[in-house]
Design a protein around this motif. Structure first.
Motif, PDB file in Angstrom:
ATOM      1  N   GLY A   1       0.629  -0.938  -0.029  1.00  0.00           N
ATOM      2  CA  GLY A   1       0.076  -0.244   0.195  1.00  0.00           C
ATOM      3  C   GLY A   1       0.768   1.205   0.264  1.00  0.00           C
ATOM      4  N   GLY A   2       1.659   1.378   0.362  1.00  0.00           N
ATOM      5  CA  GLY A   2       2.933   1.946   0.372  1.00  0.00           C
ATOM      6  C   GLY A   2       3.641   2.773  -1.351  1.00  0.00           C
ATOM      7  N   SER A   3       4.765   3.731  -1.151  1.00  0.00           N
ATOM      8  CA  SER A   3       4.803   4.426  -2.694  1.00  0.00           C
ATOM      9  C   SER A   3       6.088   4.327  -2.198  1.00  0.00           C
ATOM     10  N   LEU A   4       6.747   3.999  -3.830  1.00  0.00           N
ATOM     11  CA  LEU A   4       8.249   4.341  -3.802  1.00  0.00           C
ATOM     12  C   LEU A   4       9.225   5.244  -5.327  1.00  0.00           C
ATOM     13  N   ARG A   5       9.795   5.745  -5.408  1.00  0.00           N
ATOM     14  CA  ARG A   5      10.287   6.490  -6.603  1.00  0.00           C
ATOM     15  C   ARG A   5      11.370   6.183  -7.176  1.00  0.00           C
ATOM     16  N   LEU A   6      11.279   5.883  -7.593  1.00  0.00           N
ATOM     17  CA  LEU A   6      12.737   4.941  -8.556  1.00  0.00           C
ATOM     18  C   LEU A   6      13.295   6.484  -9.273  1.00  0.00           C
ATOM     19  N   SER A   7      14.785   6.534  -9.448  1.00  0.00           N
ATOM     20  CA  SER A   7      14.734   7.590 -10.451  1.00  0.00           C
ATOM     21  C   SER A   7      16.190   6.658 -10.812  1.00  0.00           C
ATOM     22  N   CYS A   8      16.468   7.085 -12.092  1.00  0.00           N
ATOM     23  CA  CYS A   8      17.486   6.485 -13.502  1.00  0.00           C
ATOM     24  C   CYS A   8      18.085   8.326 -13.589  1.00  0.00           C
ATOM     25  N   ALA A   9      19.551   8.227 -13.900  1.00  0.00           N
ATOM     26  CA  ALA A   9      20.549   8.979 -13.905  1.00  0.00           C
ATOM     27  C   ALA A   9      20.642   8.455 -15.054  1.00  0.00           C
ATOM     28  N   ALA A  10      20.502   9.575 -16.642  1.00  0.00           N
ATOM     29  CA  ALA A  10      21.076   8.954 -17.669  1.00  0.00           C
ATOM     30  C   ALA A  10      21.961  10.011 -17.824  1.00  0.00           C
ATOM     31  N   SER A  11      23.058   9.579 -18.631  1.00  0.00           N
ATOM     32  CA  SER A  11      24.834  10.456 -19.061  1.00  0.00           C
ATOM     33  C   SER A  11      25.424   9.818 -20.376  1.00  0.00           C
ATOM     34  N   GLY A  12      26.543  10.161 -20.874  1.00  0.00           N
ATOM     35  CA  GLY A  12      27.077   9.349 -21.898  1.00  0.00           C
ATOM     36  C   GLY A  12      26.817  10.246 -23.596  1.00  0.00           C
TER      37      GLY A  12
ATOM     38  N   ASP B   1      12.184  14.173 -16.371  1.00  0.00           N
ATOM     39  CA  ASP B   1      13.282  15.495 -16.381  1.00  0.00           C
ATOM     40  C   ASP B   1      14.521  15.715 -17.134  1.00  0.00           C
ATOM     41  N   ASN B   2      14.050  17.222 -18.489  1.00  0.00           N
ATOM     42  CA  ASN B   2      14.965  17.455 -19.067  1.00  0.00           C
ATOM     43  C   ASN B   2      16.274  18.419 -18.658  1.00  0.00           C
ATOM     44  N   ALA B   3      16.729  18.708 -17.612  1.00  0.00           N
ATOM     45  CA  ALA B   3      17.106  19.244 -17.114  1.00  0.00           C
ATOM     46  C   ALA B   3      17.947  18.673 -16.453  1.00  0.00           C
ATOM     47  N   ARG B   4      17.308  17.527 -16.167  1.00  0.00           N
ATOM     48  CA  ARG B   4      18.485  16.358 -14.706  1.00  0.00           C
ATOM     49  C   ARG B   4      19.157  15.490 -15.871  1.00  0.00           C
ATOM     50  N   ASN B   5      18.128  15.389 -16.838  1.00  0.00           N
ATOM     51  CA  ASN B   5      18.888  13.812 -18.046  1.00  0.00           C
ATOM     52  C   ASN B   5      17.890  13.464 -16.826  1.00  0.00           C
ATOM     53  N   THR B   6      17.078  12.653 -16.385  1.00  0.00           N
ATOM     54  CA  THR B   6      16.717  11.925 -15.394  1.00  0.00           C
ATOM     55  C   THR B   6      15.317  11.458 -16.069  1.00  0.00           C
ATOM     56  N   VAL B   7      14.575   9.909 -15.324  1.00  0.00           N
ATOM     57  CA  VAL B   7      13.545   9.503 -15.578  1.00  0.00           C
ATOM     58  C   VAL B   7      13.285   8.644 -14.355  1.00  0.00           C
ATOM     59  N   SER B   8      11.896   9.019 -13.990  1.00  0.00           N
ATOM     60  CA  SER B   8      11.304   8.900 -12.671  1.00  0.00           C
ATOM     61  C   SER B   8      10.359   7.775 -12.883  1.00  0.00           C
ATOM     62  N   LEU B   9      10.166   6.184 -12.279  1.00  0.00           N
ATOM     63  CA  LEU B   9       8.782   6.142 -11.934  1.00  0.00           C
ATOM     64  C   LEU B   9       8.498   5.755 -10.531  1.00  0.00           C
ATOM     65  N   GLN B  10       7.103   6.770 -10.403  1.00  0.00           N
ATOM     66  CA  GLN B  10       6.826   7.056  -9.202  1.00  0.00           C
ATOM     67  C   GLN B  10       5.759   5.504  -8.731  1.00  0.00           C
ATOM     68  N   MET B  11       5.890   4.863  -8.209  1.00  0.00           N
ATOM     69  CA  MET B  11       5.225   3.612  -7.396  1.00  0.00           C
ATOM     70  C   MET B  11       3.877   3.895  -6.190  1.00  0.00           C
ATOM     71  N   ASN B  12       3.000   4.151  -6.451  1.00  0.00           N
ATOM     72  CA  ASN B  12       2.362   3.787  -5.399  1.00  0.00           C
ATOM     73  C   ASN B  12       1.006   2.666  -5.691  1.00  0.00           C
ATOM     74  N   SER B  13       1.087   2.467  -4.466  1.00  0.00           N
ATOM     75  CA  SER B  13      -0.185   1.316  -3.685  1.00  0.00           C
ATOM     76  C   SER B  13       0.717  -0.105  -4.427  1.00  0.00           C
ATOM     77  N   LEU B  14       1.664  -0.283  -3.629  1.00  0.00           N
ATOM     78  CA  LEU B  14       2.758  -1.237  -4.072  1.00  0.00           C
ATOM     79  C   LEU B  14       2.035  -2.164  -3.505  1.00  0.00           C
ATOM     80  N   LYS B  15       2.005  -3.203  -4.528  1.00  0.00           N
ATOM     81  CA  LYS B  15       1.612  -4.780  -3.680  1.00  0.00           C
ATOM     82  C   LYS B  15       2.570  -5.107  -3.547  1.00  0.00           C
ATOM     83  N   PRO B  16       2.610  -7.102  -2.828  1.00  0.00           N
ATOM     84  CA  PRO B  16       4.096  -8.079  -2.553  1.00  0.00           C
ATOM     85  C   PRO B  16       4.701  -8.297  -3.285  1.00  0.00           C
ATOM     86  N   GLU B  17       3.549  -8.600  -4.745  1.00  0.00           N
ATOM     87  CA  GLU B  17       3.648  -9.038  -5.885  1.00  0.00           C
ATOM     88  C   GLU B  17       4.889  -8.372  -7.282  1.00  0.00           C
ATOM     89  N   ASP B  18       4.897  -6.698  -6.742  1.00  0.00           N
ATOM     90  CA  ASP B  18       5.665  -5.701  -7.179  1.00  0.00           C
ATOM     91  C   ASP B  18       7.494  -5.738  -6.836  1.00  0.00           C
TER      92      ASP B  18
END
Length: 118
Positions: free
Chosen positions: A15-26, A73-90
């Motif tokens: 039921g909780g949330s997490l936010r993943l980030s991916c910093a892209a470079s090169g 986020d174009n300025a930071r060159n990052t891609v994020s994944l906001q995950m809500n209502s998390l389940k054990p199968e995630d």
């Protein structure tokens, strides 16, 4: 050389949330498609979500539709994944990936563990 570095994984209750980030470079990623995949123990790596960097168009696996949101986020060159209502199968290792037009998913991050407790 493309480099993708994930962060933001961890342990969360169902039921909780997490936010993943991916910093892209090169590379300049404006023409790229960026994606998130996940792999649970003993299972294949599965598609989770993707975004076309320039257009912002998105796609999701049915299992996460309405719960997860991918963004960039174009300025930071990052891609994020906001995950809500998390389940054990995630629970899985989540990987950031990138592909240029007309190619396959060639570029991968090292992965970040997400554990959802019941």
């Amino acid at each position: 050389q493309v480099q993708l570095v994930e962060s933001g994984g961890g342990l969360v209750q169902a039921g909780g949330s997490l936010r993943l980030s991916c910093a892209a470079s090169g590379r300049t990623f404006s023409s790229y498609t960026m994606g998130w995949f996940r792999q649970a123990p003993g299972k294949e790596r599965d598609f989770v979500a993707a975004i076309i960097w320039s257009a912002g168009s998105t796609a999701y696996a049915d299992s996460v539709q309405g719960r997860f949101t991918i963004s960039r986020d174009n300025a930071r060159n990052t891609v994020s994944l906001q995950m809500n209502s998390l389940k054990p199968e995630d629970t899985a290792v989540y990987y950031c990936a990138a592909k240029s037009p007309g190619t396959t998913w060639r570029h991968w991050g090292q992965g970040t563990q997400v554990t959802v407790s019941s």
